[in-house]
Write a protein that holds these residues in place. Structure first.
Motif: not given
Length: 749
Positions: A416-428, A430-439
């Motif tokens: 599974p891919v965990e959701p994460r918080v990362q710096l956005s493209d403007d470099k100023e 932060f935003t959340i990137v959604e995760g994905e299910d797994g097995v």
């Protein structure tokens, strides 16, 4: 009837053995005997238990009788005492007997004052515990259920039996009063028995029990010449005090042996009884002290140890100290293993820390010893069992990561891919990137397996299945992290640097923000490294390095020349503190504003003592210092030590005007004995000269060397070089051998 039959007669019932025969004893004489037929014990009808030795002896002392004592006396003339109902309170007797008694009294009476009988009423005497003796009161001992009184009676010899040894002997009898003789004690109606001596025999007469009464009881002496109950003549009345018939105990040498033995036995028994009581008390005291000492020892021993019955995850730790418990927990943390079976293909046993499980050894030991703070637990501990669970923690994020790793061996597994918080493209921001299910394997199964091993202190095994799994975190779980990160990057940070205020841009502050790996337990933080780098940059912009001045002085200290003045510097003194304060303020969600502080750094002055006369030369050399002077004006090269020339000057040819020889102060940096010189001419053509000897380089490609292609040197010589100092063979060799690497070289006009 024998004495034995008399004592053991079962018809006595539950009454005192003396009671049913007291009537007979008033009429029958009792005489002393030295033998007594008995057994070792005398069982009474109401008890099957044999008497003790002391009780047997006591009974023998009371009942020393024989059969002849129960035979009525044949001498009808024997004087007896009778009870008179008259109120005279006197004892009467016949004239003859009165004379005999008076004669006996005069012979044996002690010289002590005794109250006459008519002044001592019998009733009062009986009530006060006194005894009539021929009408005279004698001392007695107050009766008590627990006290025995022994009285000895001595009858005087009758004058009618003079000449007969047996008849003239006084008969003595010991009468013992105790709880076995209720006839004499314990009943107010029972009176003392008064002994009467006549013809060597001793009779008992009871003035209160068997005599006829008329008002107060009176005791009279009856004879053939006096009618029963009549008063005797005044001269025949027993008005004179009679000697005591019962000598005080211990004052007569004629005390019977059996009475002395009884007294001695009682005296010996008292210490024994006291000894038994004292031994019992001492035993109890010792037992109590031992109990208290044991309790104190128990408390002291377990004061810093686990109480009895304490189990840690199923392991008995009773009596173990904190250090021992911590070692036990540490070994379990290291040694415990967890295995998994089911849909995964692995035989490996995994340690607890691999799954993010940790047991806190110190807190666990403190938890085990916590009951020691209560005194009640000390009391209950030996009779109960307590199971303590270790103090542990399992990081969910690490357990989830291990579950993903464990699933990799299962067919069809997908991480599974965990959701994460990362710096956005403007470099100023932060935003959340959604995760994905797994097995794969559920992280909950991993946590349960680790918990089982920890709470039992035993290796555990867990059967798991591979199934669709969701990321451990959701977008909603990361919302707080996103908000906190954006808040940090927007905080105001202002720093005064010199005479201006500097504020980092938001992109700079956003680069300082660190998103935690475990977003369930931690929050965004500030990078110490990035903050320090920015502060150092600001500090460097206002920092100035000091420049040292240079002076030449004589050997006496006089300043001969100042080559350069010193220039003070400036440095920042609080840049490390500023970096820490910025980090701390931002992590506490606070703004920051402060200033860099500086201080002056004083420049030093280098003073060089020169050789005398060196101030007139091109180089102010110190005494003994080697240096080389290149004079471009007169085209010479001179080697010096201090202010003294060592040779030369040697003639030379400098460079052409288009390729001049450099000027200034330099140092020898390279030397070669022979090499090829090559380069470019002014017209651009290339030159190359092999075999050039004695080369001493003092600046870059500039050197002093031999020029074998020239024949003349000095001011009159024509042409010039490409910048090197051309010399003849001998001069070039001398300089090569004179100047080591680092020798100062001064080129000047």
């Amino acid at each position: 009837m024998s004495n034995k039959d008399f004592i053991q007669d079962p018809d006595r019932g539950a009454t005192d053995p003396f009671e049913q025969y007291k009537d007979q004893m008033q009429d029958f004489p009792i005489r002393e005997t030295s033998s007594f037929e008995s057994t070792d014990s005398f069982p009474f009808p109401d008890s099957d238990a044999p008497l003790s030795t002391a009780e047997t002896q006591h009974t023998k002392d009371i009942f020393e009788l024989d059969e002849s004592l129960f035979t009525p006396p044949s001498d009808t003339d024997a004087p007896i005492f009778s009870f008179d109902t008259d109120d005279t309170d006197k004892v009467t007797a016949s004239d003859e007997e009165t004379g005999v008694l008076n004669e006996a009294n005069s012979a044996s009476s002690p010289t002590e004052d005794v109250a006459p009988s008519d002044s001592l009423p019998s009733g009062e005497l009986a009530d006060k515990g006194e005894t009539f003796n021929n009408g005279v009161a004698t001392d007695t001992v107050a009766l008590d259920d627990n006290v025995s009184v022994d009285d000895s009676f001595e009858a005087a010899s009758s004058p009618h039996a003079e000449g007969s040894a047996e008849e003239s002997a006084l008969t003595t009898q010991e009468v013992a009063l105790d709880t076995h003789a209720p006839m004499l004690a314990g009943d107010e109606s029972a009176t003392q028995v008064s002994p009467v001596a006549n013809d060597g025999q001793l009779f008992f007469a009871s003035p209160l029990t068997d005599a006829p009464t008329d008002g107060d009881n009176h005791l009279s002496h009856s004879s053939d010449t006096l009618a029963e109950g009549s008063l005797p003549a005044e001269d025949t009345a027993l008005t004179q005090p009679l000697p005591p018939a019962i000598p005080p105990v211990g004052t007569s040498d004629d005390t019977p042996d059996d009475m002395v033995d009884t007294q001695q036995s009682d005296e010996q028994e008292k210490p024994r009884r006291f000894g038994k009581k004292f031994a019992a008390l001492l035993t109890g005291a010792v037992a109590l002290v031992a109990l208290i000492a044991g309790a104190i020892g128990y408390y002291v021993y377990y004061q810093d140890r686990a109480l009895p019955g304490t189990q840690l995850a199923g392991v008995d730790v009773s009596g173990q100290k904190q250090n021992d418990i911590e070692k036990l927990v540490a070994s379990k943390q290291k040694d415990l293993r967890v295995t998994f079976a089911g849909d995964i293909d692995t035989k490996q046993a995994f340690p607890l820390d691999k799954m993010g499980a940790t047991i806190d050894a110190k807190k666990t030991a403190e938890k085990v010893l916590a009951p020691n703070r209560s005194l009640g637990n000390y009391i209950k501990a030996p009779f109960s069992t307590r199971t303590i669970e270790p103090d542990y923690s399992i990081k969910p994020s690490q357990a989830a990561a291990f579950a993903v790793e464990l699933s990799s061996s299962a067919p069809g597994a997908k991480d599974p891919v965990e959701p994460r918080v990362q710096l956005s493209d403007d470099k100023e921001t932060f935003t959340i990137v959604e995760g994905e299910d797994g097995v794969g394997v559920s992280s909950k199964d991993v946590e349960e397996a680790a918990k089982q091993a920890i709470t039992t202190f035993k290796n555990s095994s867990k059967k798991v299945t591979v199934a669709p799994t969701q990321p451990f975190l959701s977008v909603d779980d990361l919302k707080p992290i996103e908000e906190q990160a954006n808040a940090l990057s927007s905080l105001k940070v202002a720093l005064t640097v010199g005479d201006k205020k500097v504020e980092p841009q938001r992109s700079t502050k956003a680069a300082w923000v660190v998103i935690p790996e475990d977003t369930t337990a931690d929050k965004p933080s500030i990078s110490d490294e990035h903050v320090r780098k920015w502060v150092d940059e600001q500090a460097a912009s206002i920092s100035v390095e000091p420049k040292a001045g240079k002076q030449y002085v004589s050997s006496s200290g006089k300043v001969l020349k100042t080559e350069s003045e010193p220039v003070d510097g400036k440095k920042v003194t609080n840049q490390e503190e500023i970096a820490k304060e910025i980090k701390s303020a931002m992590e506490e969600n606070k703004t920051f504003e402060d200033a860099l502080t500086t201080e002056v750094v004083k420049a030093e002055v280098d003073k060089k003592v020169i050789a005398d006369g060196a101030e007139k030369l091109a180089y102010m050399a110190a005494p003994g210092e080697k240096w080389v002077d290149i004079n471009l004006s007169n085209r010479t090269v001179t080697p010096y030590v201090g202010a003294t020339a060592q040779s030369g000057p040697f003639l030379m040819v400098p460079g052409l005007p288009a390729t001049p020889t450099v000027t200034g102060s330099f140092k020898v940096w390279h030397k070669t004995r022979s090499q090829t010189m090559e380069g470019f001419n002014t017209d651009g053509s290339r030159y190359k000269v092999p075999g050039v000897q004695w080369n001493t380089f003092f600046h870059s490609g500039y050197a002093m060397h031999a020029a074998h292609w020239r024949s003349t040197f000095g001011p009159g010589a024509g042409g010039g070089s490409h910048g090197c100092v051309n010399m003849d063979f001998s001069g070039a060799k001398y300089i090569y051998e004179f100047a080591p690497i680092g020798t100062p070289v001064v080129s000047h006009y």
